[in-house]
Design an enzyme around this catalytic site. Sequence first.
Site, short mmCIF file in Angstrom:
data_model
loop_
_atom_site.label_atom_id
_atom_site.label_comp_id
_atom_site.label_asym_id
_atom_site.label_seq_id
_atom_site.Cartn_x
_atom_site.Cartn_y
_atom_site.Cartn_z
N ASN A 191 52.28 49.21 35.91
CA ASN A 191 51.24 48.30 35.43
C ASN A 191 50.27 49.02 34.48
OD1 ASN A 191 49.04 46.62 35.12
ND2 ASN A 191 48.27 46.97 37.19
N HIS A 225 45.43 46.86 42.91
CA HIS A 225 44.78 47.46 44.08
C HIS A 225 44.77 46.49 45.26
CE1 HIS A 225 41.65 45.32 41.82
NE2 HIS A 225 41.08 45.10 42.97
N GLU A 250 35.14 44.83 46.66
CA GLU A 250 35.47 43.42 46.85
C GLU A 250 35.25 42.96 48.28
OE1 GLU A 250 39.25 42.41 45.24
OE2 GLU A 250 38.81 43.28 43.27
#
Length: 149
Positions: A111, A120, A145
């Site tokens: 990627n 991730h 997050e």
Amino acid sequence: MVIIVQTVVDTFAGPVSVLIDEGRAVKISLGQVFEDVPTALVEPFYGIVKSYFEGRTKIIDFPVKIEGTEFLNKVWQEVRKIPYGSVRTYGQVAKIVGTSPRAVGLAMRLNPLPLYIPCHRVIAKSGLGGFGPGLEWKRFLLELEGVLL
DNA sequence: TCATAATACCGGA
DNA sequence: TCCGGTATTATGA
């Protein structure tokens, strides 16, 4: 004449560099600044990345140019659907696109645009799995997050 | 726990 | 082409 520049964002985790070719992001590097590429503050890339690391932007969307095999594009497209703050295992992604977990791991390593393609958020069934730029980055991003492991 | 096979794909030679 | 190398997982002892 092809114009390539990088815009570098300083984050709590280290420098993040976005390589831009004719107004489209072609590569993102976590923790590494390209030596041989001129640096400039380019919007909207700079603003979006900065905002993401400050926890204000949850959806990273800007013009990109991605080239990969049909298979890679399929996996990357699927990974991009994983919402902010949630995770999938390599196995789950594999099932959706009809491949093997191992191949998903390969696609993640290939990627070119982490953050835009939130690799991730793809973790192993037991454990974090791997991460090219360094596992610390994966932990930083997941923590940002609000994902606790 | 630890070894091992199955698995789908990429990239170099 | 063939072959070695993966950011995996399921299984058996």
